[in-house]
Design a protein around this motif. Structure first.
Motif, PDB file in Angstrom:
ATOM      1  N   VAL A 261      29.289  40.808  45.644  1.00  0.00           N
ATOM      2  CA  VAL A 261      28.073  40.867  46.451  1.00  0.00           C
ATOM      3  C   VAL A 261      28.449  40.519  47.893  1.00  0.00           C
ATOM      4  CG1 VAL A 261      25.688  40.108  46.657  1.00  0.00           C
ATOM      5  CG2 VAL A 261      26.784  40.161  44.410  1.00  0.00           C
ATOM      6  N   GLY A 262      29.015  41.509  48.557  1.00  0.00           N
ATOM      7  CA  GLY A 262      29.489  41.364  49.917  1.00  0.00           C
ATOM      8  C   GLY A 262      30.206  42.637  50.311  1.00  0.00           C
ATOM      9  N   ALA A 263      30.861  42.591  51.475  1.00  0.00           N
ATOM     10  CA  ALA A 263      31.480  43.821  51.991  1.00  0.00           C
ATOM     11  C   ALA A 263      32.933  43.976  51.596  1.00  0.00           C
ATOM     12  CB  ALA A 263      31.345  43.845  53.510  1.00  0.00           C
ATOM     13  N   GLY A 264      33.697  42.884  51.654  1.00  0.00           N
ATOM     14  CA  GLY A 264      35.138  42.974  51.448  1.00  0.00           C
ATOM     15  C   GLY A 264      35.563  42.717  50.015  1.00  0.00           C
ATOM     16  N   LEU A 265      36.773  43.190  49.700  1.00  0.00           N
ATOM     17  CA  LEU A 265      37.327  43.007  48.354  1.00  0.00           C
ATOM     18  C   LEU A 265      38.662  42.265  48.395  1.00  0.00           C
ATOM     19  CD1 LEU A 265      36.615  46.583  46.928  1.00  0.00           C
ATOM     20  CD2 LEU A 265      35.435  44.473  46.279  1.00  0.00           C
ATOM     21  N   GLU A 266      38.904  41.504  49.479  1.00  0.00           N
ATOM     22  CA  GLU A 266      40.214  40.876  49.627  1.00  0.00           C
ATOM     23  C   GLU A 266      40.476  39.768  48.615  1.00  0.00           C
ATOM     24  OE1 GLU A 266      37.602  38.847  52.833  1.00  0.00           O
ATOM     25  OE2 GLU A 266      37.793  40.802  51.893  1.00  0.00           O
ATOM     26  N   SER A 267      39.437  39.279  47.940  1.00  0.00           N
ATOM     27  CA  SER A 267      39.640  38.241  46.933  1.00  0.00           C
ATOM     28  C   SER A 267      39.976  38.829  45.558  1.00  0.00           C
ATOM     29  CB  SER A 267      38.386  37.372  46.813  1.00  0.00           C
ATOM     30  OG  SER A 267      37.270  38.154  46.408  1.00  0.00           O
ATOM     31  N   ILE A 268      40.153  40.146  45.499  1.00  0.00           N
ATOM     32  CA  ILE A 268      40.451  40.837  44.244  1.00  0.00           C
ATOM     33  C   ILE A 268      41.782  41.564  44.375  1.00  0.00           C
ATOM     34  CG2 ILE A 268      39.656  42.592  42.602  1.00  0.00           C
ATOM     35  CD1 ILE A 268      36.808  42.135  43.752  1.00  0.00           C
ATOM     36  N   ASP A 269      42.617  41.494  43.338  1.00  0.00           N
ATOM     37  CA  ASP A 269      43.842  42.300  43.287  1.00  0.00           C
ATOM     38  C   ASP A 269      43.421  43.721  42.928  1.00  0.00           C
ATOM     39  OD1 ASP A 269      46.238  43.581  42.707  1.00  0.00           O
ATOM     40  OD2 ASP A 269      47.169  41.788  41.873  1.00  0.00           O
ATOM     41  N   CYS A 270      43.054  44.478  43.954  1.00  0.00           N
ATOM     42  CA  CYS A 270      42.438  45.791  43.743  1.00  0.00           C
ATOM     43  C   CYS A 270      43.371  46.767  43.041  1.00  0.00           C
ATOM     44  CB  CYS A 270      41.979  46.368  45.077  1.00  0.00           C
ATOM     45  SG  CYS A 270      40.692  45.397  45.896  1.00  0.00           S
ATOM     46  N   ASP A 271      44.635  46.772  43.426  1.00  0.00           N
ATOM     47  CA  ASP A 271      45.580  47.715  42.824  1.00  0.00           C
ATOM     48  C   ASP A 271      45.752  47.441  41.339  1.00  0.00           C
ATOM     49  OD1 ASP A 271      45.968  48.979  45.254  1.00  0.00           O
ATOM     50  OD2 ASP A 271      47.751  47.797  45.760  1.00  0.00           O
TER      51      ASP A 271
ATOM     52  N   ALA B 282      43.641  45.854  39.362  1.00  0.00           N
ATOM     53  CA  ALA B 282      42.370  46.165  38.698  1.00  0.00           C
ATOM     54  C   ALA B 282      42.262  47.665  38.443  1.00  0.00           C
ATOM     55  CB  ALA B 282      41.203  45.682  39.549  1.00  0.00           C
ATOM     56  N   ALA B 283      42.637  48.461  39.432  1.00  0.00           N
ATOM     57  CA  ALA B 283      42.581  49.909  39.267  1.00  0.00           C
ATOM     58  C   ALA B 283      43.525  50.382  38.166  1.00  0.00           C
ATOM     59  CB  ALA B 283      42.925  50.593  40.589  1.00  0.00           C
ATOM     60  N   SER B 284      44.691  49.734  38.070  1.00  0.00           N
ATOM     61  CA  SER B 284      45.653  50.117  37.032  1.00  0.00           C
ATOM     62  C   SER B 284      45.123  49.840  35.637  1.00  0.00           C
ATOM     63  CB  SER B 284      46.979  49.378  37.240  1.00  0.00           C
ATOM     64  OG  SER B 284      46.887  48.011  36.846  1.00  0.00           O
ATOM     65  N   LYS B 285      44.168  48.938  35.539  1.00  0.00           N
ATOM     66  CA  LYS B 285      43.548  48.607  34.253  1.00  0.00           C
ATOM     67  C   LYS B 285      42.199  49.309  34.078  1.00  0.00           C
ATOM     68  CE  LYS B 285      44.123  44.353  32.683  1.00  0.00           C
ATOM     69  NZ  LYS B 285      45.207  44.513  31.687  1.00  0.00           N
ATOM     70  N   ASN B 286      41.936  50.278  34.976  1.00  0.00           N
ATOM     71  CA  ASN B 286      40.699  51.074  34.929  1.00  0.00           C
ATOM     72  C   ASN B 286      39.438  50.222  35.061  1.00  0.00           C
ATOM     73  OD1 ASN B 286      42.018  53.634  34.539  1.00  0.00           O
ATOM     74  ND2 ASN B 286      42.414  53.018  32.418  1.00  0.00           N
ATOM     75  N   VAL B 287      39.541  49.170  35.856  1.00  0.00           N
ATOM     76  CA  VAL B 287      38.382  48.329  36.153  1.00  0.00           C
ATOM     77  C   VAL B 287      37.745  48.848  37.445  1.00  0.00           C
ATOM     78  CG1 VAL B 287      37.578  46.008  36.729  1.00  0.00           C
ATOM     79  CG2 VAL B 287      39.398  46.315  35.019  1.00  0.00           C
ATOM     80  N   ALA B 288      36.497  49.233  37.379  1.00  0.00           N
ATOM     81  CA  ALA B 288      35.794  49.740  38.558  1.00  0.00           C
ATOM     82  C   ALA B 288      35.501  48.592  39.527  1.00  0.00           C
ATOM     83  CB  ALA B 288      34.494  50.416  38.144  1.00  0.00           C
ATOM     84  N   LEU B 289      35.665  48.856  40.818  1.00  0.00           N
ATOM     85  CA  LEU B 289      35.407  47.856  41.853  1.00  0.00           C
ATOM     86  C   LEU B 289      34.167  48.259  42.644  1.00  0.00           C
ATOM     87  CD1 LEU B 289      39.052  47.302  43.166  1.00  0.00           C
ATOM     88  CD2 LEU B 289      37.796  45.958  41.475  1.00  0.00           C
ATOM     89  N   ILE B 290      33.245  47.314  42.759  1.00  0.00           N
ATOM     90  CA  ILE B 290      31.979  47.574  43.438  1.00  0.00           C
ATOM     91  C   ILE B 290      31.807  46.552  44.556  1.00  0.00           C
ATOM     92  CG2 ILE B 290      29.464  47.593  43.184  1.00  0.00           C
ATOM     93  CD1 ILE B 290      29.890  48.336  40.231  1.00  0.00           C
TER      94      ILE B 290
ATOM     95  N   LYS C 104      39.826  33.699  43.509  1.00  0.00           N
ATOM     96  CA  LYS C 104      40.516  34.985  43.567  1.00  0.00           C
ATOM     97  C   LYS C 104      40.594  35.613  42.175  1.00  0.00           C
ATOM     98  CE  LYS C 104      44.660  37.230  45.384  1.00  0.00           C
ATOM     99  NZ  LYS C 104      43.875  38.181  46.160  1.00  0.00           N
ATOM    100  N   ILE C 105      40.271  36.880  42.101  1.00  0.00           N
ATOM    101  CA  ILE C 105      40.424  37.643  40.864  1.00  0.00           C
ATOM    102  C   ILE C 105      41.817  38.265  40.916  1.00  0.00           C
ATOM    103  CG2 ILE C 105      39.484  39.474  39.407  1.00  0.00           C
ATOM    104  CD1 ILE C 105      37.575  37.148  39.771  1.00  0.00           C
ATOM    105  N   ASP C 106      42.790  37.570  40.321  1.00  0.00           N
ATOM    106  CA  ASP C 106      44.179  37.977  40.435  1.00  0.00           C
ATOM    107  C   ASP C 106      44.694  38.583  39.127  1.00  0.00           C
ATOM    108  OD1 ASP C 106      44.320  35.732  38.798  1.00  0.00           O
ATOM    109  OD2 ASP C 106      45.243  34.456  40.323  1.00  0.00           O
ATOM    110  N   LYS C 107      45.994  38.867  39.083  1.00  0.00           N
ATOM    111  CA  LYS C 107      46.603  39.495  37.917  1.00  0.00           C
ATOM    112  C   LYS C 107      46.395  38.652  36.665  1.00  0.00           C
ATOM    113  CE  LYS C 107      51.016  41.431  36.320  1.00  0.00           C
ATOM    114  NZ  LYS C 107      51.106  40.689  35.038  1.00  0.00           N
ATOM    115  N   GLN C 108      46.565  37.338  36.792  1.00  0.00           N
ATOM    116  CA  GLN C 108      46.393  36.456  35.639  1.00  0.00           C
ATOM    117  C   GLN C 108      44.977  36.560  35.079  1.00  0.00           C
ATOM    118  OE1 GLN C 108      47.863  32.301  35.821  1.00  0.00           O
ATOM    119  NE2 GLN C 108      45.760  31.677  35.309  1.00  0.00           N
TER     120      GLN C 108
END
Length: 316
Positions: free
Chosen positions: A72-82, A84-92, A54-58
């Protein structure tokens, strides 16, 4: 460009090759622990993952120079998307890359269930030749319902164009229906469909969405296909519905008991009763999270990710 990318899962070689040709600097680490990756992630502007951890806050707090995360897949549930966005990290992500594979797998599961292909095959291998017992059903004339009408749902609806079926879709977004599926309210959806196919992400809203109350709200007895995420269905409730005849059959490519990495299932010694029912069930088809896992999608997923990474830097 001096953009360093860390690849922590293996993928189709074109991903590495094309990024290298475009001037990106690739590094690979397929074996280090999450903590070991965290210790060096500050050196990278990009990371390419599948589902190893998991790509989490830590993790994101350690990734002080990270500009993008590419899954490399469809879902982003293993990433703390919110976060990441607050840190201006683009999610692909690459839902376009395996939607055709998922659509074909879904259709294959339905036809196999309707025609009892898995049962007939196993019986013949045991020396049994049962024709009447294995009389099947036809899909034509039925109503197929799709929950989640994004890339996967639309691809599946397209596959149904060769059948004489009505296709309905339900989605939390408005105006997503098209020529291949008519968008309706949940009330109308549950009144009309014969086959339910799930094509939704795993979110707080969809977690355990398909429980006994949800299933019993359907007017007809139904078949259920799940190629989305296992935790969208309460397995024990699905079993209860199968035992009562409310669910006529189930095709499950994903299971509630999967680990986050999707790579293993049978490490636990104690098998839940509901899972054992599925393993023993003759009206159940199980596959190991491979609906989007074809040779063609392997390459297509990588190509989509390459194209999206390159697009991030076109004007930089």
């Amino acid at each position: 460009m001096d953009i360093k990318i860390l690849h922590i899962d293996s993928n189709h070689p074109l991903l590495w090759e094309q990024l290298e040709q475009a001037g990106f600097i690739n590094h690979a680490d397929f074996s280090s622990s999450k903590e070991e990756i965290e210790a060096k992630i500050q050196d990278y502007q990009g990371i390419v993952i599948r589902s190893r951890f998991k790509i989490d806050k830590q993790f994101l707090d350690k990734a002080t120079n990270l500009q993008f995360i590419a899954r490399v897949g469809a879902g982003l549930e293993s990433i703390d998307c919110d976060y990441a966005a607050s840190k201006n990290v683009a999610l692909i992500a690459a839902p376009e890359g395996n939607c055709n594979a998922v659509a074909e797998h879904t259709l294959g599961m339905i036809l196999s269930l309707f025609n009892k292909l898995n049962i007939a095959d196993s019986e013949i291998r045991c020396g049994e030749w049962n024709r009447e017992k294995n009389r099947g059903y036809e899909l034509d004339g039925r109503t197929v319902g799709i929950i989640g009408y994004g890339n996967m749902g639309k691809a599946f609806a397209k596959k149904l164009r060769g059948f004489d079926v009505e296709v309905l879709c339900y989605d939390i977004k408005e105006n997503v229906g098209d020529a291949n599926a008519r968008q309706v309210s949940l009330k109308e959806f549950q009144k009309k469909i014969d086959v339910l196919s799930l094509h939704i992400p795993w979110t707080p809203e969809t977690d355990k969405m398909v429980d006994l109350a949800f299933i019993n709200a359907f007017a007809k007895n139904i078949w259920i296909i799940n190629t989305s995420r296992g935790k969208n269905i309460v397995t024990a409730d699905l079993v209860t519905a199968m035992e009562s005849g409310k669910v006529l059959g189930a095709g499950l490519d994903v299971l509630e008991y999967e680990k986050l990495s999707f790579e293993t299932l049978f490490k636990d010694k104690n098998t839940p009763d509901a899972f054992q029912y599925l393993l023993d069930g003759r009206k159940v088809i199980l596959t190991p999270h491979i609906a989007g896992w074809t040779y063609e999608s392997h390459e297509r997923l990588a190509q989509v990710i390459v194209d999206k990474i390159k697009a991030l830097y076109v004007n930089k």
